[in-house]
Design a protein around this motif. Structure first.
Motif, PDB file in Angstrom:
ATOM      1  N   LEU A 294       0.832  -1.202   0.000  1.00 27.98           N
ATOM      2  CA  LEU A 294       0.000   0.000   0.000  1.00 27.98           C
ATOM      3  C   LEU A 294       0.868   1.254   0.000  1.00 27.98           C
ATOM      4  CD1 LEU A 294      -2.824   1.212   0.155  1.00 27.98           C
ATOM      5  CD2 LEU A 294      -2.678   1.067   2.651  1.00 27.98           C
ATOM      6  N   HIS A 295       1.988   1.198   0.745  1.00 27.87           N
ATOM      7  CA  HIS A 295       2.893   2.344   0.763  1.00 27.87           C
ATOM      8  C   HIS A 295       3.484   2.582  -0.630  1.00 27.87           C
ATOM      9  CE1 HIS A 295       5.810   5.212   2.259  1.00 27.87           C
ATOM     10  NE2 HIS A 295       6.783   4.501   1.715  1.00 27.87           N
ATOM     11  N   GLU A 296       3.902   1.479  -1.271  1.00 23.42           N
ATOM     12  CA  GLU A 296       4.433   1.629  -2.620  1.00 23.42           C
ATOM     13  C   GLU A 296       3.366   2.153  -3.577  1.00 23.42           C
ATOM     14  OE1 GLU A 296       5.913  -2.182  -3.627  1.00 23.42           O
ATOM     15  OE2 GLU A 296       7.691  -2.072  -2.309  1.00 23.42           O
ATOM     16  N   LEU A 297       2.136   1.623  -3.413  1.00 24.38           N
ATOM     17  CA  LEU A 297       1.045   2.096  -4.258  1.00 24.38           C
ATOM     18  C   LEU A 297       0.752   3.571  -3.994  1.00 24.38           C
ATOM     19  CD1 LEU A 297      -1.173   1.479  -6.311  1.00 24.38           C
ATOM     20  CD2 LEU A 297      -2.632   0.753  -4.411  1.00 24.38           C
ATOM     21  N   ASN A 298       0.792   3.968  -2.719  1.00 24.08           N
ATOM     22  CA  ASN A 298       0.558   5.375  -2.394  1.00 24.08           C
ATOM     23  C   ASN A 298       1.616   6.273  -3.011  1.00 24.08           C
ATOM     24  OD1 ASN A 298      -1.774   4.957  -0.949  1.00 24.08           O
ATOM     25  ND2 ASN A 298      -0.730   4.776   1.021  1.00 24.08           N
ATOM     26  N   GLU A 299       2.870   5.800  -2.951  1.00 22.10           N
ATOM     27  CA  GLU A 299       3.934   6.605  -3.562  1.00 22.10           C
ATOM     28  C   GLU A 299       3.720   6.744  -5.066  1.00 22.10           C
ATOM     29  OE1 GLU A 299       7.593   4.769  -2.489  1.00 22.10           O
ATOM     30  OE2 GLU A 299       7.709   5.793  -0.541  1.00 22.10           O
ATOM     31  N   ALA A 300       3.307   5.612  -5.693  1.00 21.88           N
ATOM     32  CA  ALA A 300       3.042   5.687  -7.132  1.00 21.88           C
ATOM     33  C   ALA A 300       1.852   6.597  -7.424  1.00 21.88           C
ATOM     34  CB  ALA A 300       2.780   4.275  -7.674  1.00 21.88           C
ATOM     35  N   LEU A 301       0.820   6.483  -6.594  1.00 22.75           N
ATOM     36  CA  LEU A 301      -0.348   7.340  -6.791  1.00 22.75           C
ATOM     37  C   LEU A 301      -0.004   8.806  -6.562  1.00 22.75           C
ATOM     38  CD1 LEU A 301      -3.201   5.224  -5.140  1.00 22.75           C
ATOM     39  CD2 LEU A 301      -2.848   5.681  -7.578  1.00 22.75           C
ATOM     40  N   GLU A 302       0.797   9.062  -5.507  1.00 23.06           N
ATOM     41  CA  GLU A 302       1.197  10.444  -5.257  1.00 23.06           C
ATOM     42  C   GLU A 302       1.974  11.019  -6.438  1.00 23.06           C
ATOM     43  OE1 GLU A 302       3.318  10.493  -1.620  1.00 23.06           O
ATOM     44  OE2 GLU A 302       1.547  10.161  -0.345  1.00 23.06           O
TER      45      GLU A 302
ATOM     46  N   ARG B 166       1.681   9.999  -9.548  1.00 22.01           N
ATOM     47  CA  ARG B 166       0.724  10.208 -10.633  1.00 22.01           C
ATOM     48  C   ARG B 166      -0.148  11.434 -10.372  1.00 22.01           C
ATOM     49  NH1 ARG B 166      -2.438   4.753 -11.735  1.00 22.01           N
ATOM     50  NH2 ARG B 166      -3.464   6.173 -13.207  1.00 22.01           N
ATOM     51  N   VAL B 167      -0.549  11.599  -9.090  1.00 16.92           N
ATOM     52  CA  VAL B 167      -1.360  12.779  -8.751  1.00 16.92           C
ATOM     53  C   VAL B 167      -0.572  14.055  -8.985  1.00 16.92           C
ATOM     54  CG1 VAL B 167      -2.437  14.014  -6.820  1.00 16.92           C
ATOM     55  CG2 VAL B 167      -2.880  11.576  -7.132  1.00 16.92           C
ATOM     56  N   LEU B 168       0.730  14.017  -8.591  1.00 19.66           N
ATOM     57  CA  LEU B 168       1.559  15.192  -8.802  1.00 19.66           C
ATOM     58  C   LEU B 168       1.680  15.500 -10.294  1.00 19.66           C
ATOM     59  CD1 LEU B 168       3.417  17.372  -7.680  1.00 19.66           C
ATOM     60  CD2 LEU B 168       5.298  15.702  -7.732  1.00 19.66           C
ATOM     61  N   GLU B 169       1.917  14.437 -11.080  1.00 15.95           N
ATOM     62  CA  GLU B 169       2.028  14.657 -12.525  1.00 15.95           C
ATOM     63  C   GLU B 169       0.712  15.185 -13.092  1.00 15.95           C
ATOM     64  OE1 GLU B 169       3.155  10.895 -14.039  1.00 15.95           O
ATOM     65  OE2 GLU B 169       5.223  10.971 -13.245  1.00 15.95           O
ATOM     66  N   ARG B 170      -0.412  14.557 -12.658  1.00 14.30           N
ATOM     67  CA  ARG B 170      -1.698  15.010 -13.171  1.00 14.30           C
ATOM     68  C   ARG B 170      -2.009  16.437 -12.689  1.00 14.30           C
ATOM     69  NH1 ARG B 170      -5.874  12.201 -15.272  1.00 14.30           N
ATOM     70  NH2 ARG B 170      -4.123  10.965 -16.088  1.00 14.30           N
ATOM     71  N   THR B 171      -1.592  16.751 -11.444  1.00 16.80           N
ATOM     72  CA  THR B 171      -1.809  18.108 -10.939  1.00 16.80           C
ATOM     73  C   THR B 171      -1.060  19.128 -11.776  1.00 16.80           C
ATOM     74  OG1 THR B 171      -2.108  17.240  -8.687  1.00 16.80           O
ATOM     75  CG2 THR B 171      -1.609  19.593  -8.905  1.00 16.80           C
ATOM     76  N   LEU B 172       0.188  18.792 -12.114  1.00 14.85           N
ATOM     77  CA  LEU B 172       0.956  19.706 -12.959  1.00 14.85           C
ATOM     78  C   LEU B 172       0.299  19.848 -14.322  1.00 14.85           C
ATOM     79  CD1 LEU B 172       4.594  18.573 -12.026  1.00 14.85           C
ATOM     80  CD2 LEU B 172       3.370  20.600 -11.246  1.00 14.85           C
ATOM     81  N   GLU B 173      -0.196  18.692 -14.864  1.00  6.11           N
ATOM     82  CA  GLU B 173      -0.882  18.773 -16.151  1.00  6.11           C
ATOM     83  C   GLU B 173      -2.135  19.632 -16.055  1.00  6.11           C
ATOM     84  OE1 GLU B 173      -1.697  14.808 -17.273  1.00  6.11           O
ATOM     85  OE2 GLU B 173       0.413  14.235 -17.589  1.00  6.11           O
ATOM     86  N   LEU B 174      -2.884  19.454 -14.957  1.00  2.00           N
ATOM     87  CA  LEU B 174      -4.095  20.250 -14.773  1.00  2.00           C
ATOM     88  C   LEU B 174      -3.761  21.725 -14.594  1.00  2.00           C
ATOM     89  CD1 LEU B 174      -6.230  17.944 -12.436  1.00  2.00           C
ATOM     90  CD2 LEU B 174      -6.584  18.428 -14.862  1.00  2.00           C
ATOM     91  N   GLU B 175      -2.666  22.007 -13.879  1.00  2.00           N
ATOM     92  CA  GLU B 175      -2.265  23.404 -13.716  1.00  2.00           C
ATOM     93  C   GLU B 175      -1.920  24.023 -15.059  1.00  2.00           C
ATOM     94  OE1 GLU B 175       0.923  23.481 -10.958  1.00  2.00           O
ATOM     95  OE2 GLU B 175      -0.360  23.217  -9.184  1.00  2.00           O
ATOM     96  N   ASP B 176      -1.208  23.223 -15.877  1.00  7.95           N
ATOM     97  CA  ASP B 176      -0.887  23.739 -17.216  1.00  7.95           C
ATOM     98  C   ASP B 176      -2.165  23.958 -18.029  1.00  7.95           C
ATOM     99  OD1 ASP B 176       1.756  23.609 -16.526  1.00  7.95           O
ATOM    100  OD2 ASP B 176       2.113  21.653 -17.469  1.00  7.95           O
ATOM    101  N   ALA B 177      -3.084  22.971 -17.928  1.00  4.72           N
ATOM    102  CA  ALA B 177      -4.342  23.114 -18.673  1.00  4.72           C
ATOM    103  C   ALA B 177      -5.163  24.291 -18.155  1.00  4.72           C
ATOM    104  CB  ALA B 177      -5.159  21.816 -18.563  1.00  4.72           C
TER     105      ALA B 177
END
Length: 737
Positions: A341-349, A351-362
């Protein structure tokens, strides 16, 4: 002088009187008959005889009374003896031992069952025996089974002390595993009744039931231990094994041969020390020391690794008898799940960070596109209005010179089309301004009387043309708003009411509600169905599909909704199909006469003096929140100095050599100084500065500290309006350059 002694018995008195009478009779018969006293003597004799007769009758009555009294006494004696025999018989029939002592603690009577269990005392039980002697006889009886560490003397002394109580009840063990229950009760005259009841069968049944329950409880404990998914073992106060289940041996890897009753805890642990890894290593010594404690043990909990494959959770707790219980739980699956779960959370975080940056750009791209659109619409609207105005002038000049009716009708339609186009461009321009972040409102005190008077002059012409009754209720109140946009809102609402009302009236007025005024526009038009009440605020949306361009473009209510939202004026709608509608706009009542500053800054001019932007030092230890504050303040045209701790803030200001205009400080800044402590450092170095503490701490202590320092407090999550208000005040406090 009396002839007889009254103290003599009646027989003696009668005897004396008879002798006196005989003597007197002889003297009368044989005495000197010639004597003059003879007759007198005779009279006295007759009187004496009469007295003798009366005394005789009294004597007889006295004898009768005496006989009657003797009969009654004999009857009472017989009844007393009968009652005594009946009482003795009744006491004898009682199944318990019975004894009665009088108020002086002297034995009155007892039955044959009294002290039957103490046979060596029975011969000495007799009426008149003092209570103390009775207790002494029982205490010295060889049949009395004394409790452990007790003597005959102490038992007798304790029995005498308990005799002082009004009601006494206790059990006494006698030879042959028999038991007596002794109870004492006081009588009304202060005597004592003692009952001795044989409770041997009850005691034996209770003992059997208790043993049965113990056996049943032991079986239940064993079944429970065997059913548990945890390994459990219980040790006594000397750390010797009392009971366990098979799971504990499987988890710890200790062979079954070592699990035996009385095995030492240290010996069992040594069987698996090579396979167990304590983390930290000090837990092993701590665990052994805990098991060797002699007093009450506190709880202990830690994890160990076995053969680098299993993770075991060890929990121990002391028991009231100074023993302890230890449980062992296999946490391997949980720890593996937690790791995944910790590894999954890190991966999700990530992905969320990447998606957040993409959303900020959008979002930035959308904001830029929206700004470009607004600028284009504004520029195009202004460019189009000039040729439209010229076209209207040309059409007007042709209308004055045209004599042909057909041509006049064409020119009228052309002029109407140009007016409609002009209205569309004006509406698009208003919407473009309301959608722009750079829009500034001129919010100030506005007298409603002047505004409503202007609208009355404009709208009465339209209402009279349709034959409607337009009523505007005058008011002398002053409200806080942008006069231009409020006028446009009311103008659109009143225009719509007149446009869609075929007959009846239109009413405009205000209702005071505390510190606010609710402006209401009523009409007697067709009304709006509930499912359509949200759709009417959309652009180019009209419920009447057959209406022409001259009857509305579908932009008026869209402008009203946007303007009210941006101004912070709540907009409401109430409507009943077939009866009419009411649009309501709530505006604050002005509390001062001078213009009010805007609540939320929109560009660099809002928080600047003579073109110099405000400089704010923001100290926040949370990076995402620090970034959000920076972006928000920079969008308002504010220059921001950011730091993650108090030490970093002091170093940054020292390196730059500048003094900020305002301070926005987080209270919890990690291991270093707090926000209030940082403020004290900064004021000691740079003097007093506008400051507000941002914290999720809602304690009274922090409020008191901020009040003492004279600084503001904003509770997280930070309110945008409250932040803007603080920065506006800080801007006014900054000296002009």
């Amino acid at each position: 002088m009396m002839l007889v002694n009254p103290n003599d018995s009646l027989e003696r008195q009668n005897e004396k009187l008879l002798r006196i009478a005989e003597s007197l009779m002889r003297r009368v018969e044989y005495g000197n008959s010639t004597s003059n006293d003879a007759y007198a003597h005779f009279e006295r004799s007759a009187l004496l005889e009469k007295m003798v007769q009366q005394r005789t009758l009294d004597f007889e009555r006295t004898l009768d009374l005496l006989h009657e009294s003797n009969n009654q006494l004999a009857k009472a004696h017989r009844e007393t003896e009968t009652a005594r025999r009946n009482l003795a018989d009744a006491i004898e029939t009682v199944r318990e031992g019975f004894a009665l002592f009088d108020p002086d603690d002297i034995l009155v009577m007892c039955n044959s069952r009294f002290c039957r269990g103490f046979r060596d005392t029975v011969p000495r039980l007799r009426a008149g025996l003092p209570f103390r002697e009775y207790v002494d006889l029982v205490s010295r009886s060889k049949h009395l089974q004394l409790p452990a560490d007790d003597t005959h003397a102490t038992w007798a002394a304790r029995r005498i002390r308990r005799h002082q109580d009004r009601h006494v009840m206790f059990n006494v063990e006698i030879a042959g595993d028999r038991w007596l229950q002794v109870s004492e009760h006081r009588t009304a005259n202060g005597g004592t009744v003692i009952l001795q009841t044989d409770v041997t069968e009850i005691i034996r049944l209770e003992r059997q039931e208790r043993n049965r329950l113990k056996d049943k409880q032991a079986r239940m404990i064993r079944a429970t231990l065997d059913h548990l998914d945890q390994g459990v073992c219980i040790f006594d106060e000397n750390a010797r094994l009392l009971t366990w289940n098979a799971k504990i041996g499987d988890l710890l890897g200790i062979p079954t041969v070592h699990w035996r009753l009385g095995a030492s805890f240290r010996g069992l642990l040594e069987q698996s020390l090579d396979d167990l890894a304590f983390s930290p290593a000090s837990d092993r010594a701590m665990f052994l020391d805990w098991s060797a404690e002699t007093g009450t043990r506190g709880p202990i909990s830690f994890e160990i690794r076995r053969n680098d494959r299993q993770t075991l959770r060890i929990f121990g707790r002391g028991m009231p008898d100074l023993g302890f219980v230890m449980s062992c739980t296999d946490m391997t699956a949980e720890r593996e799940a937690a790791r995944q779960l910790h590894e999954l959370n890190e991966a999700l975080e990530q992905r969320v960070l990447e998606r957040t940056l993409e959303l900020e750009d959008a979002l930035n791209a959308a904001e830029r596109a929206n700004a470009s659109k607004s600028r284009f619409v504004a520029a195009a609207s202004h460019d189009l209005l000039q040729p439209l105005t010229a076209a209207k002038l040309f059409v007007s000049s042709l209308t004055d010179r045209c004599q042909d009716e057909d041509s006049a009708r064409v020119l009228a339609k052309t002029e109407s089309a140009l007016i409609s186009a002009e209205q569309i461009i004006d509406a698009l321009l208003d919407i473009s301004k309301l959608d722009s972040d750079g829009l500034k409102f001129d919010v100030r005190p506005v007298p409603l009387r002047d505004l409503l008077s202007t609208l009355r002059d404009e709208m009465e012409v339209l209402a009279n043309r349709k034959g409607l009754d337009l009523r505007i209720v005058d008011t002398g109140l002053v409200v806080e708003t942008d006069p231009g946009y409020l006028r446009r809102v009311l103008q659109n609402l009143m225009g719509n009411a007149i446009r869609y009302t075929q007959s009846g009236r239109v009413l405009v007025g205000g209702r005071r509600d505390g510190k606010s005024l609710r402006l209401e526009v009523w009409d007697t038009g067709p009304g709006i169905a509930e499912e359509d009440q949200s759709a009417i605020f959309e652009e180019f949306r009209r419920l009447d599909k057959t209406a022409g361009v001259s009857e509305g473009l579908g932009l008026g209510l869209a402008i009203v909704e946007r303007a009210c939202t941006r101004l912070g004026h709540p907009l409401e709608l109430r409507s009943i199909p077939g009866k009419g509608s009411c649009f309501m706009v709530t505006v604050p009542i002005a509390s001062r006469t001078e213009p009010k500053r805007p609540d939320v800054p929109r560009d660099s001019h809002d928080l600047s003096i003579e073109g110099s932007p405000l400089l704010v030092m923001a100290v926040e230890n949370d990076p995402p929140l620090r970034r959000a504050i920076t972006i928000l303040l920079e969008s308002w045209g504010i220059e921001v100095l950011v730091a993650g701790s108090g030490e970093e803030a002091l170093e940054l200001l020292d390196d730059l050599g500048i003094v900020p205009d305002a301070l926005l400080l987080d209270q919890q800044l990690g291991a270093g100084m707090t926000g209030t402590e940082l403020y004290e450092h900064l004021t000691a170095q740079y003097g007093l500065l506008p400051c507000s503490i941002a914290s999720a701490d809602r304690s009274q202590e922090l409020r008191d500290t901020c009040d003492h320092l004279g600084i503001g407090l904003m509770l997280k999550p930070i309110d945008r309006q409250q932040l803007a208000s603080f920065l506006s005040q800080a801007s006014t406090m900054r000296p002009s350059s």
